[in-house]
Design an enzyme around this catalytic site. Structure first.
Site: not given
Ligand code: PLP
Length: 381
Positions: A71, A149, A177, A198-199, A235, A321
């Protein structure tokens, strides 16, 4: 029997290597900005991680800025474009909310760049729009994700970049993604800036990166110290970054294995299709190998998800989301598939997924479908 986790597009399980690296970083003392030994060791952890993340997408490490996630990486690119004079933003119709909402909040005018029924961005629209560009709108800026996504649909970013370059434009690519699930060529995909998280690749939550090329003018988003080459003060999130780097290294090693998921996914689809007239969203085009967006009219998405959950199979109704919200998926609506949005689920595997997981999903889905059919009131002939 153990549960089956098929919601990697929401968050991938943390890889053991990433867990180890994050714990090691947590256990060490030292601020990466300190000049003493402990500080230098912490700095080395960050720079090694930067090399690993850069190598995953084939860009120089000096162009990688660590952020708090996808994000923030998207926001850094969009807000930088507006700060450097772009007054009109072209935003792909199936972009993640964090891209669309940041663009809308930026103060610039926003135009939705349409997609076709397969979810592919309309390049003719882009060409036409750029050829009529009003100089008062400043430098053209467009955002197009590499892979979606919800559907896994892969966008023609390199072709889009050619049009933008011809008009001195800036293409931002959200590769959150795509990374780790397909080979991502950070520059070959045409991106002037590119976001990672990262996640989504088996690293910790709360860590991400933006990489940028020579045609992107980045602003300073957080003020204070000179971290991240002055682009992001504060930091650094050392455990998050260490885990991100370890996940990137591990990804690079198993990316070929991930391609096998496409065959496992297709076998699951074939098994289901033998008994139920499902629709697979974006099926005709290129998709990520791990993602399946499946719709069954008359079988509500939340009911599908709950029935699967009771059987120990975890999937979702759309992007993490947007699940829980009543509004239909903007991605499916943009594809003209609003009528399927309430009965579409997303199934997504990843680094620890096996063929048996996809099989168990297909079996559990069919059992849930049969139960659902048997409960539906029959209409008299
Ligand atoms: N962009 C896409 C295509 C995503 O699927 C997501 C999260 O679902 C994000 C951005 C946001 O990433 P983060 O959760 O690391 O803020």
């Amino acid at each position: 029997m153990s549960d089956v986790y098929l919601d990697y597009n929401a968050t991938a399980p943390v890889r053991p290597q990433a867990c180890e690296a994050a714990i090691a970083a947590l256990s060490a003392v030292g601020n990466p900005s300190s000049v003493h030994g402990a500080g230098r060791a912490a700095r080395a952890v960050i720079e090694d991680a930067r090399e690993a993340v850069a190598a995953l997408i084939g860009v120089p490490a000096s162009t990688v800025i660590f952020t708090s996630g996808g994000t923030e990486a998207n926001a850094l690119a969009i807000e930088s474009a507006v700060a450097s004079g772009s007054r009109r933003l072209l935003i792909g119709a199936t972009e993640h909310d964090c891209v669309t909402q940041t663009a809308l909040a930026s103060g610039a005018a926003v135009e939705v760049w349409p997609v076709d029924a397969q979810g592919l961005a309309d390049l003719d629209w882009l060409a036409e729009r750029l050829s009529n560009w009003d100089a008062l709108d400043g430098r053209p800026f467009a955002a197009l994700m590499l892979a979606n996504n919800e559907t896994g649909v892969i966008q023609p970013t390199a072709q889009a970049a050619e049009f933008l370059r011809a008009h001195n434009g800036w293409l931002h690519v959200d590769a959150v993604q795509a990374a780790g699930k397909m080979m991502v060529d950070g520059r070959g995909c045409g991106a002037d800036s590119l976001a990672l998280s990262a996640h989504k690749i088996g690293g910790p939550q709360g860590s991400g990166a933006l990489t940028f090329g020579p045609r992107a003018t980045l602003m300073r988003r957080l003020h204070g110290g000179g971290q991240e080459r002055g682009r992001r003060a504060g930091t650094e999130n050392l455990p998050g970054i260490a885990g991100f780097g370890a996940a990137a290294l591990a990804c690079a090693l198993d990316i070929d294995q991930l391609a096998a998921q496409a065959a496992w996914r297709e076998a699951a689809v074939a098994k289901i299709r033998a008994h139920a007239p499902i629709e697979v969203i974006g099926e005709a085009g290129l998709r990520l190998p791990n993602t399946l967006c499946l719709a069954m009219q008359g079988f509500a998405a939340d009911l599908q998800v709950m029935s699967l959950d009771l059987a120990g199979i975890m999937v979702s109704t759309g992007s993490a989301c947007s699940s829980g919200k009543v509004r239909p998926s903007p991605a499916l609506s943009a594809m003209g598939l609003e009528h399927l949005a309430s009965c579409a689920i997303r199934v997504s595997g990843g680094w620890a997924t096996t063929q048996d997981d996809w099989n168990r999903f297909a079996q559990a889905w069919l059992e849930a479908f049969v139960r659902h059919q048997s409960r539906r009131p029959t209409t008299a002939a």
